[in-house]
Enzyme design. Structure first.
Site, PDB file in Angstrom:
ATOM      1  N   CYS A  57       0.857  -1.179   0.000  1.00  0.00           N
ATOM      2  CA  CYS A  57       0.000   0.000   0.000  1.00  0.00           C
ATOM      3  C   CYS A  57       0.899   1.236   0.000  1.00  0.00           C
ATOM      4  O   CYS A  57       2.077   1.141  -0.346  1.00  0.00           O
ATOM      5  CB  CYS A  57      -0.986  -0.005   1.169  1.00  0.00           C
ATOM      6  SG  CYS A  57      -0.291   0.204   2.817  1.00  0.00           S
ATOM      7  N   ARG A 111      -3.661  -0.562   5.274  1.00  0.00           N
ATOM      8  CA  ARG A 111      -4.207  -1.654   4.466  1.00  0.00           C
ATOM      9  C   ARG A 111      -3.282  -2.857   4.349  1.00  0.00           C
ATOM     10  O   ARG A 111      -3.701  -3.990   4.610  1.00  0.00           O
ATOM     11  CB  ARG A 111      -4.564  -1.145   3.063  1.00  0.00           C
ATOM     12  CG  ARG A 111      -5.658  -0.099   3.077  1.00  0.00           C
ATOM     13  CD  ARG A 111      -5.816   0.551   1.728  1.00  0.00           C
ATOM     14  NE  ARG A 111      -4.646   1.386   1.433  1.00  0.00           N
ATOM     15  CZ  ARG A 111      -4.432   1.985   0.269  1.00  0.00           C
ATOM     16  NH1 ARG A 111      -5.288   1.818  -0.726  1.00  0.00           N
ATOM     17  NH2 ARG A 111      -3.367   2.731   0.083  1.00  0.00           N
ATOM     18  N   ASP A 171      -8.471   3.412   0.845  1.00  0.00           N
ATOM     19  CA  ASP A 171      -7.597   3.782   1.956  1.00  0.00           C
ATOM     20  C   ASP A 171      -8.453   4.381   3.067  1.00  0.00           C
ATOM     21  O   ASP A 171      -9.100   5.407   2.875  1.00  0.00           O
ATOM     22  CB  ASP A 171      -6.558   4.801   1.473  1.00  0.00           C
ATOM     23  CG  ASP A 171      -5.457   5.044   2.485  1.00  0.00           C
ATOM     24  OD1 ASP A 171      -5.621   4.696   3.672  1.00  0.00           O
ATOM     25  OD2 ASP A 171      -4.422   5.598   2.081  1.00  0.00           O
TER      26      ASP A 171
END
Length: 153
Positions: free
Chosen positions: A9, A15, A123
């Site tokens: 990420c 994440r 996100d």
């Protein structure tokens, strides 16, 4: 054969560490011997722990992120990992720019796993706690689909 997967990420505090933790636990339950790790395309959070909001949401679902320490993607990762799965298109673009020779081993996590109609993993960083809880559910869904695809060959 896929033996090592890297989840990627932006900062490696939300994440990708979450998906790494879910995958590690679910792969063990499924008796899949696959090494998993995570990193970020940016270096802002190198050495930092996972975001506290993500730790809280993950812990509520039974996943531990307290040992996580952020790290940045490197060219060496493309030699070590068989599959590098990005959380969103910007991450994927950055990965492919860093290692154009390894494009065939890079993909979007949810897309590669077959989680329709989702392509990108949103996100949660700028959202409220509900977005972190939703991320846990999406990570579980994505990892379940990933396991199915890995088993199917």
């Amino acid at each position: 054969m896929i033996e090592r997967i890297l989840f990627v990420c932006l900062g490696n505090i939300c994440r990708s560490p979450l998906v790494e933790a879910v995958a590690r636990q679910r792969f063990a339950e499924a008796a899949l011997d696959i090494e998993v790790a995570s990193c970020g395309t940016g270096g802002w959070h190198v050495g930092a722990g996972a975001d506290g909001r993500m730790q809280e949401a993950a812990a509520a679902a039974g996943y531990r992120l307290d040992d996580h320490r952020g790290r940045q993607l490197s060219v060496a990762d493309f030699a070590h990992y068989d599959l590098l799965l990005a959380m969103d298109c910007a991450n994927l673009r950055d990965m492919r720019r860093l290692a154009p020779h390894a494009i065939e081993r890079t993909a979007l996590f949810l897309d590669w796993a077959g989680v329709a109609p989702m392509l990108e993993f949103p996100d949660p960083y700028f959202g409220g706690q509900a977005s972190f809880v939703a991320s846990v559910k999406l990570a579980e869904q994505g990892v379940a689909a990933l396991i199915e695809r890995l088993r199917a060959g």
